[in-house]
Motif scaffolding. Structure first.
Motif, mmCIF file in Angstrom:
data_model
loop_
_atom_site.group_PDB
_atom_site.id
_atom_site.type_symbol
_atom_site.label_atom_id
_atom_site.label_comp_id
_atom_site.label_asym_id
_atom_site.label_seq_id
_atom_site.Cartn_x
_atom_site.Cartn_y
_atom_site.Cartn_z
ATOM 1 N N ASN A 1 0.803 -1.077 0.071
ATOM 2 C CA ASN A 1 0.319 0.148 -0.007
ATOM 3 C C ASN A 1 1.353 0.524 0.062
ATOM 4 O O ASN A 1 0.962 1.976 -0.665
ATOM 5 C CB ASN A 1 -0.423 -0.067 1.223
ATOM 6 C CG ASN A 1 -1.774 1.312 1.140
ATOM 7 O OD1 ASN A 1 -2.165 1.607 0.092
ATOM 8 N ND2 ASN A 1 -2.076 1.932 2.538
ATOM 9 N N ARG B 1 -1.687 2.065 -8.274
ATOM 10 C CA ARG B 1 -1.414 0.231 -7.770
ATOM 11 C C ARG B 1 -1.344 -0.653 -8.863
ATOM 12 O O ARG B 1 -2.642 -0.948 -10.165
ATOM 13 C CB ARG B 1 -2.610 0.327 -6.351
ATOM 14 C CG ARG B 1 -3.560 0.723 -5.742
ATOM 15 C CD ARG B 1 -3.973 0.390 -4.902
ATOM 16 N NE ARG B 1 -3.367 -0.029 -3.852
ATOM 17 C CZ ARG B 1 -4.410 -0.479 -2.736
ATOM 18 N NH1 ARG B 1 -5.581 -1.674 -3.411
ATOM 19 N NH2 ARG B 1 -4.379 -0.053 -1.424
ATOM 20 N N LEU C 1 -4.051 -9.191 0.835
ATOM 21 C CA LEU C 1 -4.618 -8.086 0.269
ATOM 22 C C LEU C 1 -5.584 -7.801 -0.883
ATOM 23 O O LEU C 1 -6.274 -7.004 -0.936
ATOM 24 C CB LEU C 1 -3.758 -9.000 -1.469
ATOM 25 C CG LEU C 1 -1.932 -8.041 -0.973
ATOM 26 C CD1 LEU C 1 -0.656 -9.117 -1.856
ATOM 27 C CD2 LEU C 1 -0.986 -6.693 -1.249
ATOM 28 N N TRP D 1 -7.358 -4.779 -2.584
ATOM 29 C CA TRP D 1 -6.565 -4.795 -3.854
ATOM 30 C C TRP D 1 -7.454 -5.970 -4.673
ATOM 31 O O TRP D 1 -8.231 -6.909 -4.363
ATOM 32 C CB TRP D 1 -5.197 -5.271 -3.306
ATOM 33 C CG TRP D 1 -4.472 -4.384 -2.654
ATOM 34 C CD1 TRP D 1 -4.129 -3.952 -2.113
ATOM 35 C CD2 TRP D 1 -3.351 -3.982 -3.501
ATOM 36 N NE1 TRP D 1 -3.043 -3.271 -0.907
ATOM 37 C CE2 TRP D 1 -2.230 -3.441 -2.743
ATOM 38 C CE3 TRP D 1 -2.667 -4.601 -4.999
ATOM 39 C CZ2 TRP D 1 -1.787 -2.118 -2.957
ATOM 40 C CZ3 TRP D 1 -1.590 -3.688 -5.335
ATOM 41 C CH2 TRP D 1 -0.441 -2.205 -4.164
#
Length: 355
Positions: free
Chosen positions: A144, A152, A172, A177
């Motif tokens: 992060n 990202r 994650l 994510w």
């Protein structure tokens, strides 16, 4: 008449009580931590800050090695952490890679928590899940913070697909994510296919690819996770990283010195990472200084270091004992508050000084 100070034995002391001793199973640990990945990541970040502020004791880990079993080891990680955690203790974790061939996990561990007032241990808990969780939380926190300003990554590659890789993917996923592509490589084709099956069962929408070799995996990934049992560097070609990926070097010994020298290097603790034959330690031995280290994760969190996007960024976390204590104490407190502690009555039986 000469006056003497009262000795520690005769001086009045604050009354102390011995805490009850509890045994906490892996099933209980899992029950507490499952679904609380975000809280664990926040706890790990807070603990890193406490450690960086000096409110902790984290001596070097002790490696017990065996001449007749050179691939195996047992590691002792003693530590003490202040802040809201406020506990002492030790993790005793073994790594026996040959276990995998017998169908049982490589690593096993216990964690002992000690009362800071009396020194008495008050809990013994199964710790392979705690260890995997704090490792995955550290990796998720690093992913992060280190991807800020870079965007990202949408393509992730897992190099090594054991328990740690599975927990990193879980953390994650739980911290929002998502990926378009997930690459997998392991020296064991069976393990790689097994991890692919896990990913597909997890509900991922990403395209999952099992790669034939490490170069293909690394070149096709913007976020690379190394979670192997390698004892020495086996990835040497800097051109594999020409696309400047973010690398979570969790297993610490995969990358050759020339790769780290061509990268931005972020560690969790400089003194700990530059020991025990890690890749970073090999770089220090080769160049004779630590200038290749750009900072720690806390430096990034507090804005003192901003990794550039024109070179690879490598995060090398040694794995601090204070993190195990923080996660273990969190588990203990949750079980205690819900009345689920399994206390061993009369665990300490010799409590009178003179019988």
């Amino acid at each position: 008449m000469k006056e003497f100070a009262a000795s520690p034995v005769t001086a009045a002391a604050e009354p102390k009580t011995i805490p009850p001793f509890a045994v906490i199973s892996g099933a209980q640990v899992q029950q507490v931590l499952q679904g609380r990945e975000k809280q664990v990541v926040e706890l790990v970040e807070q603990t890193y800050r406490v450690h960086a502020a000096g409110d902790s004791v984290n001596p070097p880990s002790y490696f017990l090695r065996f001449p007749d079993r050179p691939t195996s080891r047992i590691i002792a990680l003693p530590a003490s952490v202040g802040g809201q955690v406020d506990v002492d203790g030790i993790k005793w974790v073994s790594s026996f890679p040959d276990n995998v061939a017998s169908g049982i996990p490589r690593a096993s561990a216990v964690l002992i928590l000690n009362d800071r007032a009396t020194g008495y241990p008050f809990a013994c808990m199964e710790s392979s899940i705690i260890s995997a969780s704090r490792t995955a939380a550290s990796a998720a926190a690093a992913a992060n913070w280190l991807s800020r300003g870079r965007g990202r990554p949408r393509r992730i590659g897992f190099f090594g697909v054991g328990l740690i890789a599975r927990y990193i993917h879980t953390f994650l996923n739980a911290t929002d994510w998502s990926f378009d592509e997930i690459g997998v490589f392991d020296l064991s084709g069976e393990s790689a296919e097994g991890f692919k099956g896990y990913l597909e069962r997890s509900g991922t929408r990403a395209r999952v690819t099992v790669h034939d070799g490490p170069e293909q995996l690394i070149r096709s990934s913007d976020l690379v996770v190394f979670a192997t049992v390698a004892g020495e560097p086996h990835v040497h070609d800097t051109t594999w990283f020409a696309h400047n990926p973010l690398v979570l070097h969790v297993s610490l010994r995969d990358l050759a010195p020339e790769i780290l020298l061509a990268s931005t290097n972020i560690l969790d603790d400089v003194n700990h990472c530059l020991k025990a034959g890690t890749s970073a330690h090999l770089v220090e031995q080769m160049v004779g200084h630590r200038d290749f280290v750009d900072g720690t994760l806390v430096d990034v969190m507090e804005g003192r270091v901003s990794p550039a996007d024109d070179r690879p960024v490598v995060f090398s976390p040694f794995g601090l004992g204070v993190l195990d204590l923080a996660v273990g104490k969190y588990v203990y407190d949750e079980l205690a508050s819900s009345g689920q502690l399994r206390v061993v009555e009369d665990f300490f039986s010799e409590l009178r000084r003179y019988g």
